[in-house]
Design an enzyme around this catalytic site. Structure first.
Site, PDB file in Angstrom:
ATOM      1  N   GLU A 122      -8.353   5.025  17.213  1.00 28.63           N
ATOM      2  CA  GLU A 122      -7.425   5.646  16.266  1.00 28.63           C
ATOM      3  C   GLU A 122      -6.728   6.880  16.833  1.00 28.63           C
ATOM      4  O   GLU A 122      -5.674   7.279  16.349  1.00 28.63           O
ATOM      5  CB  GLU A 122      -8.151   5.998  14.960  1.00 28.63           C
ATOM      6  CG  GLU A 122      -7.168   6.393  13.872  1.00 28.63           C
ATOM      7  CD  GLU A 122      -7.743   6.370  12.477  1.00 28.63           C
ATOM      8  OE1 GLU A 122      -8.775   5.726  12.230  1.00 28.63           O
ATOM      9  OE2 GLU A 122      -7.115   7.007  11.607  1.00 28.63           O
ATOM     10  N   ARG A 134       0.805  -1.228   0.000  1.00 29.09           N
ATOM     11  CA  ARG A 134       0.000   0.000   0.000  1.00 29.09           C
ATOM     12  C   ARG A 134       0.841   1.283   0.000  1.00 29.09           C
ATOM     13  O   ARG A 134       0.592   2.200  -0.780  1.00 29.09           O
ATOM     14  CB  ARG A 134      -0.823  -0.062   1.279  1.00 29.09           C
ATOM     15  CG  ARG A 134      -1.980   0.813   1.353  1.00 29.09           C
ATOM     16  CD  ARG A 134      -2.722   0.539   2.640  1.00 29.09           C
ATOM     17  NE  ARG A 134      -3.933  -0.204   2.393  1.00 29.09           N
ATOM     18  CZ  ARG A 134      -4.895  -0.374   3.303  1.00 29.09           C
ATOM     19  NH1 ARG A 134      -4.757   0.142   4.500  1.00 29.09           N
ATOM     20  NH2 ARG A 134      -5.975  -1.049   3.012  1.00 29.09           N
TER      21      ARG A 134
HETATM   22  C1  LIG Z   1     -12.635   4.619   4.336  1.00 29.25           C
HETATM   23  C2  LIG Z   1     -12.073   3.873   5.520  1.00 29.25           C
HETATM   24  C3  LIG Z   1     -12.171   2.491   5.558  1.00 29.25           C
HETATM   25  C4  LIG Z   1     -11.665   1.782   6.653  1.00 29.25           C
HETATM   26  N1  LIG Z   1     -11.749   0.416   6.660  1.00 29.25           N
HETATM   27  C5  LIG Z   1     -11.292  -0.249   7.740  1.00 29.25           C
HETATM   28  C6  LIG Z   1     -11.394  -1.680   7.789  1.00 29.25           C
HETATM   29  O1  LIG Z   1     -11.885  -2.327   6.869  1.00 29.25           O
HETATM   30  N2  LIG Z   1     -10.925  -2.313   8.898  1.00 29.25           N
HETATM   31  C7  LIG Z   1     -10.363  -1.626   9.935  1.00 29.25           C
HETATM   32  O2  LIG Z   1      -9.959  -2.258  10.924  1.00 29.25           O
HETATM   33  N3  LIG Z   1     -10.239  -0.272   9.905  1.00 29.25           N
HETATM   34  C8  LIG Z   1     -10.707   0.418   8.841  1.00 29.25           C
HETATM   35  N4  LIG Z   1     -10.560   1.784   8.807  1.00 29.25           N
HETATM   36  C9  LIG Z   1     -10.047   2.491   9.991  1.00 29.25           C
HETATM   37  C10 LIG Z   1     -11.133   2.477  11.082  1.00 29.25           C
HETATM   38  O3  LIG Z   1     -12.375   2.804  10.511  1.00 29.25           O
HETATM   39  C11 LIG Z   1     -10.809   3.488  12.176  1.00 29.25           C
HETATM   40  O4  LIG Z   1      -9.512   3.285  12.642  1.00 29.25           O
HETATM   41  C12 LIG Z   1     -11.792   3.298  13.343  1.00 29.25           C
HETATM   42  O5  LIG Z   1     -13.115   3.543  12.923  1.00 29.25           O
HETATM   43  C13 LIG Z   1     -11.432   4.224  14.486  1.00 29.25           C
HETATM   44  O6  LIG Z   1     -12.430   4.109  15.493  1.00 29.25           O
HETATM   45  P1  LIG Z   1     -12.474   5.125  16.656  1.00 29.25           P
HETATM   46  O7  LIG Z   1     -13.673   4.772  17.484  1.00 29.25           O
HETATM   47  O8  LIG Z   1     -11.162   5.186  17.326  1.00 29.25           O
HETATM   48  O9  LIG Z   1     -12.650   6.554  15.979  1.00 29.25           O
HETATM   49  P2  LIG Z   1     -13.854   7.100  15.100  1.00 29.25           P
HETATM   50  O10 LIG Z   1     -14.581   5.994  14.398  1.00 29.25           O
HETATM   51  O11 LIG Z   1     -13.277   8.201  14.286  1.00 29.25           O
HETATM   52  O12 LIG Z   1     -14.839   7.689  16.201  1.00 29.25           O
HETATM   53  C14 LIG Z   1     -14.562   8.879  16.879  1.00 29.25           C
HETATM   54  C15 LIG Z   1     -15.904   9.491  17.240  1.00 29.25           C
HETATM   55  O13 LIG Z   1     -15.678  10.635  18.061  1.00 29.25           O
HETATM   56  C16 LIG Z   1     -16.522  11.670  17.618  1.00 29.25           C
HETATM   57  N5  LIG Z   1     -15.897  12.942  18.022  1.00 29.25           N
HETATM   58  C17 LIG Z   1     -14.843  13.575  17.472  1.00 29.25           C
HETATM   59  N6  LIG Z   1     -14.566  14.705  18.137  1.00 29.25           N
HETATM   60  C18 LIG Z   1     -15.450  14.781  19.146  1.00 29.25           C
HETATM   61  C19 LIG Z   1     -15.670  15.710  20.199  1.00 29.25           C
HETATM   62  N7  LIG Z   1     -14.909  16.803  20.349  1.00 29.25           N
HETATM   63  N8  LIG Z   1     -16.673  15.461  21.042  1.00 29.25           N
HETATM   64  C20 LIG Z   1     -17.458  14.350  20.917  1.00 29.25           C
HETATM   65  N9  LIG Z   1     -17.278  13.442  19.945  1.00 29.25           N
HETATM   66  C21 LIG Z   1     -16.301  13.647  19.073  1.00 29.25           C
HETATM   67  C22 LIG Z   1     -16.591  11.513  16.125  1.00 29.25           C
HETATM   68  O14 LIG Z   1     -17.739  12.128  15.599  1.00 29.25           O
HETATM   69  C23 LIG Z   1     -16.672   9.977  15.997  1.00 29.25           C
HETATM   70  O15 LIG Z   1     -17.967   9.503  16.074  1.00 29.25           O
HETATM   71  C24 LIG Z   1     -11.055   2.497   7.719  1.00 29.25           C
HETATM   72  C25 LIG Z   1     -10.968   3.886   7.679  1.00 29.25           C
HETATM   73  C26 LIG Z   1     -11.468   4.568   6.581  1.00 29.25           C
HETATM   74  C27 LIG Z   1     -11.350   6.077   6.579  1.00 29.25           C
END
Ligand SMILES: Cc1cc2nc3c(=O)[nH]c(=O)nc-3n(C[C@H](O)[C@H](O)[C@H](O)COP(=O)(O)OP(=O)(O)OC[C@H]3O[C@@H](n4cnc5c(N)ncnc54)[C@H](O)[C@@H]3O)c2cc1C
Length: 294
Positions: free
Chosen positions: A150, A65
């Protein structure tokens, strides 16, 4: 936010780019053309129609990638084009439809019939390996602040994540934090948080200042801090970023808080960390590539 609270942040230079997002898809819903399509035999071509990947890596389109994203970036910079193409016209289209019905359908919605047309693609920022430094229980360097997902840096992904591991990581660390809390007693500190005081600030009637700085920040990060970096561009980026930072901090001090303003401020901090930690990295590794380290 964690950075402003002085939490330790690491590895922000390691950003993974997905090589093939559909070019021209709406910004808020960027659509990925799965890498399995290259595995299925699709070719990457530049605007001249040349199958360029073979001149970068003997594995051609099947290189990893980061190499494919970097090669596309070099091609785009060389030719001044805005995108390259994924050519599926030589493939078994019926089998393609069976394997990738959604991609086939979405391309059609964009007036791209993959039987006759090459798919315009461009790399897109996909995953940030770095973030808030945590231990295996999700503890940050700030007492009583836990983090997972993340936004964190676990070290689990090294300098380059293997696809699909981020969701696993988020789940595992969320569970570790839960386990830690049910098995450990810890003292909650009794801190009084004063009410938000916005005396003397005003409601911004226009969003143009936020919009303008946001666009500038995005252009800056795209053009100076993209997939292939250089010390010269990174240093220029810091200078430009400082101008944006100062303007937005002034705006923040005089405004009532709003979501777009807070988001912009956070984005500026994240950009600052990415640029600074990129300049500190003296070797190319995983998702980080700087022409001055070659
Ligand atoms: C197009 C794409 C495809 C992907 N495909 C895969 C896959 O197939 N497999 C895989 O393992 N990973 C995949 N990833 C990566 C994965 O989606 C992310 O790493 C994962 O969703 C991160 O989860 P998270 O809960 O840490 O953060 P997020 O899903 O980003 O959640 C963070 C949340 O916090 C909220 N937030 C932000 N700031 C604030 C604030 N100040 N106050 C309150 N809420 C807030 C946001 O709105 C969001 O809902 C992909 C990423 C992308 C972009």
């Amino acid at each position: 936010m964690a950075y402003r609270a002085k939490a330790k942040i690491r590895d922000m230079e390691f950003i993974q780019f997905h090589p093939t997002a559909l070019y021209g898809a709406k910004k808020e819903s960027s659509f990925l053309i799965s890498e399995a399509v290259r595995g299925f035999g699709a070719y990457l071509r530049n605007k001249e129609g040349d199958r360029f990947m073979l001149s970068y890596d003997e594995r051609g389109e099947l290189a990893s990638r980061d190499i494919v994203s970097q090669s596309i970036d070099i091609e785009l910079k060389k030719t001044g084009a805005s995108h390259v193409f994924l050519d599926c016209t030589h493939l078994d289209i019926e089998a393609f439809k069976l394997h990738f019905p959604n991609i086939y359908k979405t391309c059609l919605q964009h007036h791209i019939n993959i039987e006759n047309h090459w798919i315009p693609v461009v790399p897109a920022s996909h995953y940030l390996c770095g973030g808030i430094d945590i231990d295996k229980n999700g503890k940050t360097s700030i007492v009583n602040l836990f983090a997972c997902g993340e936004c964190t840096r676990t070290g689990f992904h090294g300098a380059n994540r293997l696809a699909s591991n981020s969701l696993l990581e988020a789940l595992v660390y969320a569970h570790n934090i839960f386990e830690y809390h049910v098995t450990h007693e810890y003292k909650l500190m009794n801190i009084e948080i004063p009410d938000w005081n916005d005396e003397g600030t005003k409601m911004q009637k226009e969003y143009i200042l936020i919009q303008h700085n946001l666009k500038q920040l995005q252009a800056l990060m795209r053009d100076y801090v993209g997939i292939v970096r250089s010390n010269d561009r990174l240093k220029k980026a810091i200078k430009h970023l400082n101008l944006i930072y100062n303007e937005v901090e002034d705006l923040y001090k005089e405004s009532k808080v709003s979501t777009p303003l807070c988001e912009l401020r956070n984005m500026i901090n994240v950009s600052h960390l990415i640029i600074r930690q990129s300049l500190d990295r003296k070797e190319n590794k995983g998702g980080y590539y700087n022409i001055d380290n070659v």
